[in-house]
Design a protein around this motif. Structure first.
Motif, short mmCIF file in Angstrom:
data_model
loop_
_atom_site.label_atom_id
_atom_site.label_comp_id
_atom_site.label_asym_id
_atom_site.label_seq_id
_atom_site.Cartn_x
_atom_site.Cartn_y
_atom_site.Cartn_z
N LEU A 96 -4.57 -0.30 -2.95
CA LEU A 96 -4.89 0.54 -1.78
C LEU A 96 -6.22 0.13 -1.16
O LEU A 96 -6.40 0.23 0.06
N LYS B 100 0.52 3.91 -3.09
CA LYS B 100 0.17 5.33 -2.88
C LYS B 100 1.11 6.23 -3.65
O LYS B 100 0.70 7.21 -4.29
N ARG B 101 2.41 5.91 -3.61
CA ARG B 101 3.39 6.71 -4.38
C ARG B 101 3.14 6.57 -5.87
O ARG B 101 3.21 7.55 -6.62
N LYS C 27 0.37 5.76 -7.47
CA LYS C 27 -0.90 6.37 -7.89
C LYS C 27 -0.74 7.86 -8.16
O LYS C 27 -1.34 8.40 -9.10
N ALA C 28 0.08 8.51 -7.35
CA ALA C 28 0.28 9.95 -7.52
C ALA C 28 0.98 10.27 -8.84
O ALA C 28 0.90 11.42 -9.32
N LYS D 268 0.83 -1.21 0.00
CA LYS D 268 0.00 0.00 0.00
C LYS D 268 0.86 1.26 0.00
O LYS D 268 0.52 2.26 -0.65
N GLN D 269 1.97 1.24 0.70
CA GLN D 269 2.88 2.40 0.70
C GLN D 269 3.38 2.69 -0.70
O GLN D 269 3.38 3.84 -1.16
N ASP E 208 -4.86 1.83 -7.28
CA ASP E 208 -6.01 2.06 -6.43
C ASP E 208 -6.58 0.74 -5.90
O ASP E 208 -7.02 0.67 -4.75
#
Length: 472
Positions: free
Chosen positions: A464, A444-445, A447-448, A440-441, A461
């Motif tokens: 996540l 998240k990076r 996805k941005a 998940k960490q 996503d």
């Protein structure tokens, strides 16, 4: 090295001594993969099991279910199914079986459980487990790893262990089939064997052997714990098998040869070398025996002593891809990635549909540190992941490749895109290893770095949004 290389998983039962199995295909030294959950990944072994299973699955009407067979790194005789899509077979089943028919009989029996719908209580718990690593965790088989790989001669001695002990009771509870379900699976298994013109003798031999041998955890054969064998059931099975018109059918010689090769390979990696040399003495000049001794020689004396033995195997069977694969593997593990590329390319040319070999080739190409080979590595890794989209090792290697592309990129936009792809691949690697927090960490990076709604953004996503299914 992969982007954000993972830390070894630390769960282990205090009474279990880990015996890490290294050396089998795609279990290489640059990362801890889903295999740390106690699985063996090996292209040759998996290809053989697919050959065993395909006609049985088709006869059982399971050909469209894409059933995956996972090899658990444990030397006891055991096998189980957890849902309609995943079957687990212990390495010990392959090593103890004298004939392909004995393994095929086990697969037929377990297929009977799937067809009979005997697993309803597990389906809800496991339906959302996206990897074999997560499934084993949900079954109470905690992941464990005893340490990183070391010097070249010892690489083959490392291995993955499955934690038993107190957790064994949890697994028995989950897999405690009813007696009528066992008899039903026997009957279905014999039916599938008859439909494929194969003997049920191997199934009968396996169950009779288990009934007379008490081995495994706390002196009990683990297969007997989940598949009890009362005498009446054996009598019924014997009647079914001996009355079959195919009772005297035997395995084709070429299939027996492949079986013997895989047995030799597993013993080569799992036995201490000196034990292996006693099991396969120099007086035995069969190809399987030479294979086993070549592996044990590598583990004991290193790559220089082993390569002539591997070359002799290649000379004897120049079209067998797995001899080239193991040569490339030994060279790569010993620090010579450049020399590993040629035999691995040859292995891929002979077995183009084996994703594990392509992953190893991709890793070797990256290991050369030659910028001109990065695109070839990505091509092979993409091809591998298209066929096996849950390969943690594949994702970890393609993450490293995209990180290299980001380093080489001149334009800021290209650099950002490659970095996002590297982060997404790293997230997927952690995900299929069962390391959800790290997955998940990274997601998240990643996805941005993607445009909202694009396929890669959706993949990030999804990671996540994933939650571990409850087991209660």
């Amino acid at each position: 090295m992969p982007l954000l290389a993972p830390s070894p998983l630390k769960r282990a039962h205090k009474h279990v001594r880990a015996s890490l199995l290294g050396g089998l295909a795609a279990v290489l030294l640059s990362s801890t993969t889903a295999d740390a959950a106690g699985m063996i990944r090996d292209a040759e072994t998996e290809a053989l099991i697919r050959t065993y299973a395909k006609p049985i699955f088709e006869a059982a009407g399971l050909g469209s279910q894409a059933i995956q067979i996972h090899i658990v790194n444990d030397r006891s005789f055991n096998a189980f199914v957890v849902d309609g899509h995943n079957m687990f077979i212990h390495a010990g089943t392959l090593m103890e079986a004298k004939t392909p028919n004995q393994v095929i009989g086990v697969i037929a029996h377990e297929s009977g459980h799937i067809v009979g719908g005997h697993l309803a209580r597990l389906r809800a718990q496991l339906a959302r487990a996206k990897s074999a690593a997560l499934m084993l965790q949900l079954l109470g088989l905690a992941a464990m790893a005893a340490g990183a790989f070391g010097g070249a001669p010892g690489l083959g001695q490392a291995g993955m262990g499955v934690a038993y002990g107190g957790q064994d009771a949890a697994m028995r509870s989950l897999l405690a089939y009813q007696q009528d379900e066992e008899s039903s699976a026997d009957q279905a298994g014999v039916k599938f064997l008859n439909a494929t013109h194969q003997s049920g003798r191997g199934m009968l031999e396996s169950f009779e052997n288990m009934a007379t041998k008490l081995i495994g955890v706390q002196g009990i054969n683990p297969y007997l714990q989940s598949h009890p064998l009362p005498q009446q059931r054996l009598i019924q099975l014997r009647e079914l098998v001996t009355s079959s018109p195919y009772y005297n059918a035997v395995d084709p010689p070429e299939l027996q040869f492949r079986h013997d090769l895989v047995k030799a390979k597993l013993y080569g990696f799992l036995d201490p070398p000196d034990v292996l040399f006693n099991r396969y003495p120099q007086t035995d000049q069969s190809l399987p025996a030479q294979y086993a001794r070549a592996i044990a020689t590598y583990r004991k004396s290193g790559v220089k002593a082993a390569i002539p033995l591997i070359d002799a195997l290649i000379a004897a069977q120049p079209n067998w891809p797995y001899f080239y694969e193991i040569k490339g593997q030994f060279l790569f593990e010993s620090g010579n990635a450049a020399a590993a590329v040629a035999p691995l390319r040859q292995a891929v040319s002979l077995a183009p549909n084996e994703p594990l070999i392509r992953v190893m080739l991709g890793q070797a190409l990256l290991g050369t540190n030659d910028a001109k080979l990065v695109d070839e590595a990505i091509t092979n890794l993409r091809t591998a992941l298209a066929r096996e989209d849950s390969s943690a090792m594949g994702y970890r290697q393609i993450a490293a490749a995209y990180a290299r592309k980001a380093d080489m990129a001149q334009a800021a936009g290209a650099k950002k895109e490659f970095l996002a792809q590297a982060e997404l691949a790293s997230a997927e690697a952690y995900f299929y290893e069962g390391q959800l927090k790290l997955a998940k960490q990274q997601a998240k990076r990643a996805k941005a770095g993607f445009v909202d709604g694009t396929p890669n953004w959706i993949k990030a996503d999804d990671i996540l949004a994933f939650e571990v299914p409850r087991t209660d």
